[in-house]
Design a protein around this motif. Structure first.
Motif, PDB file in Angstrom:
ATOM      1  N   ILE A   1      33.234   2.181  10.063  1.00  0.00           N
ATOM      2  CA  ILE A   1      32.672   1.972  11.359  1.00  0.00           C
ATOM      3  C   ILE A   1      33.431   1.222  12.239  1.00  0.00           C
ATOM      4  O   ILE A   1      33.724  -0.045  11.922  1.00  0.00           O
TER       5      ILE A   1
ATOM      6  N   GLY B   1      22.676   2.225  13.108  1.00  0.00           N
ATOM      7  CA  GLY B   1      22.535   3.588  12.988  1.00  0.00           C
ATOM      8  C   GLY B   1      23.597   4.343  12.199  1.00  0.00           C
ATOM      9  O   GLY B   1      23.224   5.105  11.472  1.00  0.00           O
ATOM     10  N   GLY B   2      24.816   3.764  11.995  1.00  0.00           N
ATOM     11  CA  GLY B   2      26.003   4.358  11.556  1.00  0.00           C
ATOM     12  C   GLY B   2      25.581   4.437   9.913  1.00  0.00           C
ATOM     13  O   GLY B   2      26.493   4.994   9.271  1.00  0.00           O
ATOM     14  N   LEU B   3      24.706   3.478   9.448  1.00  0.00           N
ATOM     15  CA  LEU B   3      24.470   3.526   8.287  1.00  0.00           C
ATOM     16  C   LEU B   3      23.325   4.142   7.546  1.00  0.00           C
ATOM     17  O   LEU B   3      23.272   4.818   6.328  1.00  0.00           O
ATOM     18  N   SER B   4      22.258   3.982   8.620  1.00  0.00           N
ATOM     19  CA  SER B   4      20.908   4.684   7.914  1.00  0.00           C
ATOM     20  C   SER B   4      20.515   5.838   7.193  1.00  0.00           C
ATOM     21  O   SER B   4      19.902   5.982   6.420  1.00  0.00           O
TER      22      SER B   4
ATOM     23  N   ASP C   1      32.817   5.786   4.981  1.00  0.00           N
ATOM     24  CA  ASP C   1      33.201   5.976   6.224  1.00  0.00           C
ATOM     25  C   ASP C   1      33.253   4.446   7.033  1.00  0.00           C
ATOM     26  O   ASP C   1      32.006   4.079   7.305  1.00  0.00           O
TER      27      ASP C   1
ATOM     28  N   ARG D   1      23.045   7.548   5.506  1.00  0.00           N
ATOM     29  CA  ARG D   1      23.838   7.583   4.068  1.00  0.00           C
ATOM     30  C   ARG D   1      22.883   7.357   2.935  1.00  0.00           C
ATOM     31  O   ARG D   1      21.847   7.037   3.110  1.00  0.00           O
TER      32      ARG D   1
ATOM     33  N   GLN E   1      28.087  -5.426  14.156  1.00  0.00           N
ATOM     34  CA  GLN E   1      27.928  -4.139  13.512  1.00  0.00           C
ATOM     35  C   GLN E   1      28.327  -4.483  11.913  1.00  0.00           C
ATOM     36  O   GLN E   1      28.733  -5.424  11.426  1.00  0.00           O
TER      37      GLN E   1
ATOM     38  N   SER F   1      22.766  -1.440  16.188  1.00  0.00           N
ATOM     39  CA  SER F   1      24.213  -1.161  15.427  1.00  0.00           C
ATOM     40  C   SER F   1      24.098  -0.639  14.117  1.00  0.00           C
ATOM     41  O   SER F   1      24.926  -0.436  13.559  1.00  0.00           O
TER      42      SER F   1
END
Ligand SMILES: *[C@@H]1O[C@H](CO)[C@@H](O)[C@H](O)[C@H]1NC(C)=O
Ligand SMILES: *[C@@H]1O[C@H](CO)[C@@H](O)[C@H](O)[C@H]1NC(C)=O
Length: 281
Positions: free
Chosen positions: A183, A75-78, A181, A80, A172, A73
């Motif tokens: 998520i 992935g959306g951060l790593s 952004d 940035r 998440q 979960s």
């Protein structure tokens, strides 16, 4: 030669510094990185805490709760920027101790102060998260900024050392509006109550339309098989049979059709009852 020596001693020095800084455990005897190291699926999260040095800030605290997110979960951060990750993750560090026992005793909604609030950079309610208790001991978390959805579900307790540090896994990351952004959770909502009805209806339909020939055994195996279904197998339209053969109830030629039909109804009734029972378990 001198240069080589100098540079190698520099390496040693650096190693020593690293060693000391990385073992800068807390005054309270916990090290968040060490705690997380026992949980392979939280290692990516742990890496981000190190990269942003939030681990040091966490270890300095006496009373803290960390909301951790697993590899799948995060992935959306790593990818940035580090500053952005730091802001976002500091919203996952709560300046109080909450373990499962405490969660269960909370009011329906509570607002928690996070480490981001203590940076002085928080606007509005960016520095707070809301915890909402749902029926069935489920909990969801979201930014306390107005109109932010509760995006992260409580998954499980990872670690607790009352009343100093608790690590709770959530589904998440929670990105407060303005910190990057947002998520959103994946599409299918995990709530359980509504789906009880539809399966019943569709099951009934499939029973009614597929009762012919050999299908019998498989469909109604538990209730039907002892009664020797195969004998009736040739009769192709059991549902129509009762209507066509009203007058002669006696003979063996006629008898099987209605009985097989009623057996079908019985069986589907049993199946329905089974499903209803399952829905209540
Ligand atoms: C836990 O925190 C309290 C303060 O809340 C502190 O007095 C105590 O020493 C801490 N315990 C440990 C094991 O660090
Ligand atoms: C999670 O990700 C980290 C690297 O980001 C990796 O080292 C670790 O093996 C992963 N854990 C699992 C269970 O896949």
């Amino acid at each position: 030669m001198m240069e080589l020596k100098a540079s190698s001693s520099l390496v040693v020095l650096t190693a020593l510094v690293l060693l000391f800084s990385s073992s800068s455990v807390s005054v309270n005897g916990f090290d968040i990185i060490k705690i997380l190291s026992n949980h392979p699926n939280l290692l990516a999260f742990s890496d981000l805490l190190s990269q942003t040095k939030l681990n040091e800030a966490i270890n300095k605290r006496k009373t803290i709760t960390v909301l951790a997110v697993d590899n799948s979960s995060i992935g959306g951060l790593s990818d940035r920027p580090v500053d952005e990750i730091k802001n976002i993750l500091s919203v996952h560090v709560i300046l109080d101790y909450y373990d499962v026992n405490k969660l269960k005793k909370l009011p329906k909604t509570s607002s928690w102060t996070t480490m981001f609030q203590s940076t002085g950079n928080a606007n509005d309610k960016q520095g707070y998260i809301n915890c909402t208790r749902l029926p069935g001991e489920q909990f969801v978390f979201g930014s306390a900024v107005k109109d932010s959805p509760p995006v992260a579900k409580f998954v499980k307790s990872v670690f607790s050392q009352p009343f100093n540090i608790s690590v709770l896994q959530v589904s998440q990351p929670i990105v407060a509006p303005g910190l990057g952004d947002v998520i959103l959770p994946p599409p299918p909502p995990p709530y359980t109550p509504p789906p009880a009805m539809p399966p019943k209806a569709s099951r009934k339909k499939s029973n009614a339309s597929a009762p012919v020939a050999e299908g019998d055994d498989d469909e109604f195996a538990p209730s039907d098989s002892p009664i020797e279904a195969p004998i009736e197998a040739p009769a192709p339209e059991p549902v129509e049979a009762p209507a066509q053969s009203p007058p002669e109830p006696k003979d063996e030629a006629e008898a099987p059709a209605p009985s097989s039909a009623s057996r079908l109804y019985l069986a589907s009734g049993v199946a329905l009852a089974g499903f209803t029972a399952m829905a209540f378990i």
